[in-house]
Design an enzyme around this catalytic site. Structure first.
Site, mmCIF file in Angstrom:
data_model
loop_
_atom_site.group_PDB
_atom_site.id
_atom_site.type_symbol
_atom_site.label_atom_id
_atom_site.label_comp_id
_atom_site.label_asym_id
_atom_site.label_seq_id
_atom_site.Cartn_x
_atom_site.Cartn_y
_atom_site.Cartn_z
ATOM 1 N N GLN A 178 47.358 22.183 39.247
ATOM 2 C CA GLN A 178 48.561 22.087 38.422
ATOM 3 C C GLN A 178 48.125 22.069 36.960
ATOM 4 O OE1 GLN A 178 50.705 18.283 37.931
ATOM 5 N NE2 GLN A 178 52.511 19.326 38.707
ATOM 6 N N TYR A 222 57.034 16.337 30.519
ATOM 7 C CA TYR A 222 55.922 16.924 29.766
ATOM 8 C C TYR A 222 56.414 18.181 29.030
ATOM 9 C CZ TYR A 222 53.483 13.404 32.435
ATOM 10 O OH TYR A 222 53.112 12.197 32.975
ATOM 11 N N SER A 276 50.363 16.627 47.246
ATOM 12 C CA SER A 276 51.063 16.710 45.970
ATOM 13 C C SER A 276 50.079 16.354 44.857
ATOM 14 C CB SER A 276 52.221 15.700 45.988
ATOM 15 O OG SER A 276 53.246 16.080 45.117
ATOM 16 N N ARG A 283 56.372 23.571 39.083
ATOM 17 C CA ARG A 283 56.998 22.281 39.433
ATOM 18 C C ARG A 283 58.062 21.964 38.388
ATOM 19 N NH1 ARG A 283 54.905 16.414 41.613
ATOM 20 N NH2 ARG A 283 55.211 17.469 43.581
HETATM 21 C C1 LIG Z 1 48.856 8.407 41.816
HETATM 22 C C2 LIG Z 1 49.894 9.450 41.527
HETATM 23 C C3 LIG Z 1 49.635 10.427 40.585
HETATM 24 C C4 LIG Z 1 50.558 11.459 40.345
HETATM 25 N N1 LIG Z 1 50.232 12.475 39.500
HETATM 26 C C5 LIG Z 1 51.042 13.540 39.408
HETATM 27 C C6 LIG Z 1 50.617 14.713 38.736
HETATM 28 O O1 LIG Z 1 49.488 14.833 38.280
HETATM 29 N N2 LIG Z 1 51.514 15.729 38.632
HETATM 30 C C7 LIG Z 1 52.760 15.664 39.175
HETATM 31 O O2 LIG Z 1 53.525 16.612 39.053
HETATM 32 N N3 LIG Z 1 53.157 14.586 39.876
HETATM 33 C C8 LIG Z 1 52.317 13.549 40.020
HETATM 34 N N4 LIG Z 1 52.683 12.494 40.799
HETATM 35 C C9 LIG Z 1 53.935 12.576 41.560
HETATM 36 C C10 LIG Z 1 53.657 13.077 42.976
HETATM 37 O O3 LIG Z 1 53.097 14.374 42.986
HETATM 38 C C11 LIG Z 1 54.941 13.082 43.825
HETATM 39 O O4 LIG Z 1 55.824 14.019 43.307
HETATM 40 C C12 LIG Z 1 55.608 11.715 43.880
HETATM 41 O O5 LIG Z 1 54.658 10.672 44.040
HETATM 42 C C13 LIG Z 1 56.626 11.629 45.017
HETATM 43 O O6 LIG Z 1 56.002 11.898 46.243
HETATM 44 P P1 LIG Z 1 55.582 10.718 47.285
HETATM 45 O O7 LIG Z 1 56.825 9.928 47.564
HETATM 46 O O8 LIG Z 1 55.056 11.459 48.474
HETATM 47 O O9 LIG Z 1 54.542 9.872 46.609
HETATM 48 C C14 LIG Z 1 51.786 11.455 41.027
HETATM 49 C C15 LIG Z 1 52.061 10.431 41.945
HETATM 50 C C16 LIG Z 1 51.124 9.457 42.216
HETATM 51 C C17 LIG Z 1 51.436 8.417 43.258
#
Ligand SMILES: Cc1cc2nc3c(=O)[nH]c(=O)nc-3n(C[C@H](O)[C@H](O)[C@H](O)COP(=O)(O)O)c2cc1C
Length: 376
Positions: free
Chosen positions: A101, A185, A24, A233
């Site tokens: 992205q 955003y 992700s 997304r």
């Molecule tokens: C360190 C970090 C940075 C993230 N940056 C983005 C991002 O750049 N774009 C986005 O859509 N989501 C971002 N997210 C959200 C993740 O893509 C994901 O949707 C969210 O953490 C839930 O998934 P998980 O439970 O597997 O962590 C970020 C999450 C984390 C932990």
């Protein structure tokens, strides 16, 4: 009938993912003037060597002022392409497709990194940051600066910037592009009545609020090759009264599909309030129902994301047909070999082979030695 599992390859247009786990997008706050640094290469190498099916590079700004933070990646300038090409090579050496992205942070731009509180940079000491833009002059949360409401000429410029960034992603050798339409955003701000109070053709009705997302999607589809997937997304629901509903996101997905968008990455929240993206407590797989409904009602491919941490859970989401792919963020930070763990625990016929040969060969031999020792 052949059962679909986490290890069944998935194709989106001309791109094939060897398994259903994708990295992700995860902001790293380590870019310099939007450029990839050694940190990004190290960060992504962990996943590229861990056998993921694909990966999405973090939110990458289509304009300099569209960065979430000073350390965000960008594709607003040709000089930024080379770093993305390095990332592409890193994954391609392992046969793994890589996407980026692309987005514009709107009124949530110019913010501090999470470990510095993620507040507006304008209130940092000494004050720094830049003027933010949005559909309407409405603050994201108390204490945030009032953004400048975009006029139509600026909206058209941003649409063109989305297309230009997508073209740079193609030049970098990336395999697919994901539009960032989530988490409060710019594209999400236009879609949500909570952030969009416009009275022109970009505000009011659903048709008008969805216009920017659809314009950006159309513009991107026009500049990328037919074989290249374009994903979106979405924050499927705002979870706040008067905000975006799942019904609306289903309709948005339908229209995006008609424009040639290939997949909806189903997230939620982020339109208002503190940095936390969701107002609801996270529970394992809490966003899976969005991916399931959008997939079932529109026929578009979906990604399920959010607290997917266990191989059996991920396998079930795919096996049930709730989503085509699962995206994993934090669990991959904790265990970049999540896919290998899944292969071993789910009974993959040759689990080591999800890893690069340089690892798989020796791991397979270790097993032979261990089995030999056990029979002595
Ligand atoms: C360190 C970090 C940075 C993230 N940056 C983005 C991002 O750049 N774009 C986005 O859509 N989501 C971002 N997210 C959200 C993740 O893509 C994901 O949707 C969210 O953490 C839930 O998934 P998980 O439970 O597997 O962590 C970020 C999450 C984390 C932990």
């Amino acid at each position: 009938m052949h059962e679909i599992s986490l290890f069944t390859p998935f194709s989106s247009r001309g791109v094939t993912f060897a398994n259903r786990v994708v990295v992700s997008p995860m902001c790293q706050y380590r870019a310099v003037e939007g450029c990839v640094t050694a940190w990004h290469l190290a960060h992504h190498a962990r996943f590229a060597l861990g056998g993921v099916g694909g990966a999405v590079i973090e939110a990458t700004a289509v304009e300099r002022d569209g960065r979430i933070s000073e350390g965000c990646l960008g594709l607003w300038d040709d000089g930024q392409i080379a770093g993305f090409r390095q990332l592409a090579e890193l994954y391609h050496e392992q046969g793994i497709p890589l996407g980026v992205q692309i987005g514009h942070a709107g009124r949530k731009a110019s913010s501090a990194s999470p470990w510095d509180g993620a507040g507006p940079l304008a209130s940092a000491a000494p004050p720094r940051g830049w003027t933010t833009v949005a559909p309407s002059a409405l603050v994201h949360a108390e204490g945030w600066p009032v953004p400048v409401a975009l006029d139509e000429a600026a909206i058209a410029r941003i649409v063109a910037s989305f297309a230009a960034s997508a073209r740079r992603a193609v030049d970098a050798g990336l395999d697919f592009v994901e539009l960032h339409g989530a988490h409060g955003y710019l594209l999400h701000e236009f879609l949500s009545p909570l952030a969009n109070h416009r009275t022109d053709r970009y505000g009011g009705s659903f048709d008008n609020r969805a216009r920017l997302a659809l314009d950006a999607a159309r513009a991107i589809r026009q500049v990328v090759p037919d074989a290249m997937p374009v994903w979106y997304r979405a924050s499927c629901v705002d979870e706040i009264a008067g905000g975006v509903t799942l019904d609306e996101t289903v309709e948005l997905a339908r229209r995006l599909k008609d424009l040639g968008i290939d997949l909806i990455d189903c997230s939620s929240g982020g339109i208002r309030g503190p940095v936390a993206r969701s107002t609801r407590a996270e529970t394992p797989g809490h966003q899976v129902p969005y991916a399931e409904r959008i997939r079932r009602e529109t026929g578009i491919a979906t990604i399920a994301v959010g607290l997917i941490t266990e191989p059996a859970q991920a396998n079930q989401i795919i096996g049930d047909g709730s989503a085509d792919l699962v995206a994993v963020a934090r669990e991959l930070l904790a265990d970049p070999n999540f896919v290998y763990r899944a292969a071993r625990s789910l009974g993959h016929p040759s689990p080591h082979d999800v890893l690069p040969r340089n690892f798989a060969f020796f791991l397979a031999r270790r097993n032979i030695h261990a089995a030999g020792a056990a029979t002595k």
